[in-house]
Design an enzyme around this catalytic site. Structure first.
Site, PDB file in Angstrom:
ATOM      1  N   HIS A 142      -5.635  -9.911  -6.565  1.00  0.00           N
ATOM      2  CA  HIS A 142      -6.993 -10.430  -6.818  1.00  0.00           C
ATOM      3  C   HIS A 142      -7.011 -11.960  -6.702  1.00  0.00           C
ATOM      4  CE1 HIS A 142      -9.262  -6.895  -7.896  1.00  0.00           C
ATOM      5  NE2 HIS A 142      -8.460  -6.558  -8.892  1.00  0.00           N
ATOM      6  N   HIS A 196      -0.965  -5.965  -8.256  1.00  0.00           N
ATOM      7  CA  HIS A 196      -2.396  -5.733  -8.016  1.00  0.00           C
ATOM      8  C   HIS A 196      -3.213  -6.928  -8.535  1.00  0.00           C
ATOM      9  CE1 HIS A 196      -6.275  -3.417  -8.124  1.00  0.00           C
ATOM     10  NE2 HIS A 196      -6.469  -4.179  -9.199  1.00  0.00           N
ATOM     11  N   GLU A 197      -2.899  -7.368  -9.745  1.00  0.00           N
ATOM     12  CA  GLU A 197      -3.633  -8.502 -10.334  1.00  0.00           C
ATOM     13  C   GLU A 197      -3.401  -9.777  -9.529  1.00  0.00           C
ATOM     14  OE1 GLU A 197      -5.882  -8.105 -12.456  1.00  0.00           O
ATOM     15  OE2 GLU A 197      -5.402  -6.027 -12.916  1.00  0.00           O
TER      16      GLU A 197
HETATM   17 ZN   LIG Z   1      -8.328  -4.822  -9.882  1.00  0.00          ZN
END
Ligand SMILES: [Zn+2]
Length: 264
Positions: free
Chosen positions: A129, A125-126
């Site tokens: 980004h 998820h990171e």
């Molecule tokens: Zn996030």
């Protein structure tokens, strides 16, 4: 004077409008190199000011999961960033990734991410980004917001109008975009963890853990918007596809075996 800066702003916007990995339109005003430089600067500062874990049971484990996630990136995505992961000794259940590929994991995360697949869900998820340039987008939006307020002031808008613009740009621009960014990082992360051979269904288990365990300040990936339910639902909607991706990874021999506290 104002006309000139408005024209410049327009040119900047036209050249900076791009599409994210999930085909969302976004405005990025800064070069990736500049963002990476700033990301690295902030990261080095955190490394010198915060307590970095030197416990190999933590660092080896996190590095192992991060290596698998990063190895699943496209070669261009791998090369575009100098990926690095640091474990910070802190009770908060959180993680982050800065532009340039600088990932941080707080040891409190182990309280909600119980196994390698759940940790992979957070890291992917990171990484999502970073891939989608969300930091750049956020910085750009904030610069444009200041420019809009300055322009309104130049035009002689009343302070109430300026306040309304400020408020409107926060609600109308900031929040929906943040929501879109979180959903986008979820979607990118889900496919990425599956491509690395991690079990994508564990992303939902992770959400359930965090939902049950969230302290007074929700971690980055447990923002108040979108709601955890919304996020879990959209993860479920993409699960068949993610499971198919994972099956292919497993048949290609990608079977991560990162063991928490490996030295025990
Ligand atoms: Zn996030």
């Amino acid at each position: 004077m104002f006309k000139l800066s408005a024209a410049l702003l327009l040119v900047a916007l036209m050249t900076a409008c791009t599409t994210s990995p999930t085909n969302r339109r976004q405005v990025v005003l800064y070069s990736e190199a500049e963002m990476a430089r700033q990301g690295e600067g902030a990261y080095r500062q955190m490394q010198s000011e915060l307590t970095v874990s030197s416990d190999p049971r933590e660092t080896t484990y996190v590095q192992c999961v991060a290596d698998h996630v990063i190895a699943a990136l496209e070669p261009t995505q791998q090369a575009a960033n100098r990926w690095e992961v640091t474990v910070f000794d802190s009770p908060q259940a959180n993680a982050f990734a800065l532009p340039g590929g600088k990932i941080g994991v707080y040891t409190g995360l182990f309280d909600v991410a119980y196994n390698q697949d759940q940790l992979a869900a957070v890291l992917a998820h990171e990484v999502g980004h970073v891939l989608a340039q969300h930091g750049n987008e956020r910085a750009s939006r904030s610069a444009l917001r200041s420019a809009g307020i300055a322009a309104a002031r130049v035009l002689g808008a009343s302070s109430r109008t300026v306040q309304a613009i400020d408020y409107g740009s926060q609600l109308g621009l900031q929040l929906p975009f943040d929501r879109a960014q979180e959903s986008e990082a979820d979607a990118i992360g889900l496919m990425l963890m599956a491509r690395a051979g991690f079990d994508p269904e564990q992303s939902i288990a992770l959400w359930e853990n965090m939902n049950a365990d969230a302290g007074p300040r929700p971690p980055e990936f447990l923002a108040t918007h979108p709601s955890p339910e919304t996020r879990m639902n959209s993860l479920r909607n993409q699960m068949d596809q993610a499971l198919a991706v994972r099956t292919r990874a497993l048949s290609n021999g990608l079977v991560p075996d990162c063991i928490p506290g490996a030295l025990n």
